[in-house]
Scaffold this active site. Structure first.
Site, short mmCIF file in Angstrom:
data_model
loop_
_atom_site.label_atom_id
_atom_site.label_comp_id
_atom_site.label_asym_id
_atom_site.label_seq_id
_atom_site.Cartn_x
_atom_site.Cartn_y
_atom_site.Cartn_z
N ASP A 195 -22.96 128.51 75.87
CA ASP A 195 -23.31 129.93 75.83
C ASP A 195 -22.73 130.62 77.06
O ASP A 195 -22.97 130.19 78.20
CB ASP A 195 -24.83 130.11 75.83
CG ASP A 195 -25.49 129.66 74.54
OD1 ASP A 195 -24.76 129.36 73.58
OD2 ASP A 195 -26.72 129.62 74.50
N ASP A 207 -33.08 125.49 73.46
CA ASP A 207 -32.45 125.18 72.18
C ASP A 207 -31.28 124.21 72.33
O ASP A 207 -30.87 123.59 71.35
CB ASP A 207 -32.01 126.44 71.45
CG ASP A 207 -31.04 127.30 72.25
OD1 ASP A 207 -31.27 127.49 73.46
OD2 ASP A 207 -30.06 127.81 71.65
#
Length: 284
Positions: free
Chosen positions: A176, A65
């Site tokens: 992340d 992603d």
């Protein structure tokens, strides 16, 4: 002043209103794209920029992603740059980035061959230069300095964050991660911290274990706020919302962060912009 634009605030789940994770950073005369989730070029156009304007593409890690539109960025920059000797696209990422870029170019091999055959002024494939880092200085040019530091998104490894500094202003982009010493050190005293977040209270209610699994390697809103407080940053900018931030619920998300971080908190839709000035003064 450094300007941060949240180009894509979405997640791996396709969203009609939010592009995939990507952030635009303008510092002095330089423009950096951090990650390139789906729809990034449309959002770049809406922000008044484009692939040809990028000083460098920065990749925090190699989850799909975050690199979904890597090929689109490379190819579009190549075919829309008309200078006779265009500078190669600089790509900075963790170890493994070079292999992904080469595989992407191979996947577009037919397209590249067609365009070279058709256009007399295109005489070679897209120019790219990949630089792999896990720590230290990754960029120093025209008054802009970029530092890289390790983050923790295991089993995805290695993963990195970026700190961009210009004329007394500084912005850290976490990617992340769960809370970790590497990010604390990178973000210490920064003007702003751009941090991906999930709502663990909502995700843990999902019936699918595969969805609940994401809780163990992402930071919650509260954890991101704790990181910002420990690092003594000026502004906390939240992005990459999982589940999607629903309009009308912004105050709830902000309140969860404010319980742990008492300074300025920014969140919003794609194309939300924040100006980061030297020190902790900012306006959005």
């Amino acid at each position: 002043m450094i300007e941060v634009t949240l180009l894509g605030t979405g997640s791996p789940i396709p969203d009609a209103d939010r592009a995939g994770p990507s952030t635009l950073v303008r510092a002095g005369s330089q423009t950096f794209l951090v990650d390139c989730g789906r729809g990034v070029l449309q959002r770049l156009a809406a922000a008044g920029s484009g692939a040809g304007a990028l000083s460098a593409l920065l990749l925090t890690h190699l989850h799909s992603d975050h690199i979904a539109d890597l090929g689109d960025v490379i190819i579009t920059r190549w075919i829309s740059t008309f200078a006779p000797d265009p500078a190669p696209l600089q790509i900075i990422g963790p170890p493994g980035t070079a292999a992904v870029v080469q595989a992407t170019l191979a996947a577009f091999g037919d397209d590249i061959g067609y365009r070279i055959a058709h256009h007399a002024d295109i005489t070679g494939p897209p120019g790219v230069q990949v630089h792999e880092h896990t720590d230290g200085v990754a960029w120093e040019q025209d008054g802009v300095r970029m530092l890289v530091g390790p983050t923790d998104h295991r089993p995805v490894t290695p993963t990195i964050g970026f700190r961009i500094e210009h004329d007394g202003a500084s912005v850290v982009l976490a990617g992340d991660t769960v809370p970790c010493a590497g990010l604390d050190a990178l973000a210490h005293g920064a003007g702003a911290l751009v941090h991906t977040v999930i709502r663990k209270d909502l995700v843990e209610q999902m019936p699918m274990q595969r969805i609940r699994d994401i809780c163990d390697y992402h930071s919650s809103v509260e954890q991101a706020a704790d990181t910002a407080a420990r690092a003594d940053v000026g502004i906390l900018i939240l992005t990459h919302y999982v589940p999607a931030l629903v309009r009308g619920q912004e105050d709830d998300w902000r309140a969860r962060a404010a319980a742990h971080f008492s300074r300025q908190i920014e969140l919003g839709d794609d194309l939300h912009r924040v100006q980061v000035h030297p020190g902790v003064c900012a306006e959005s």
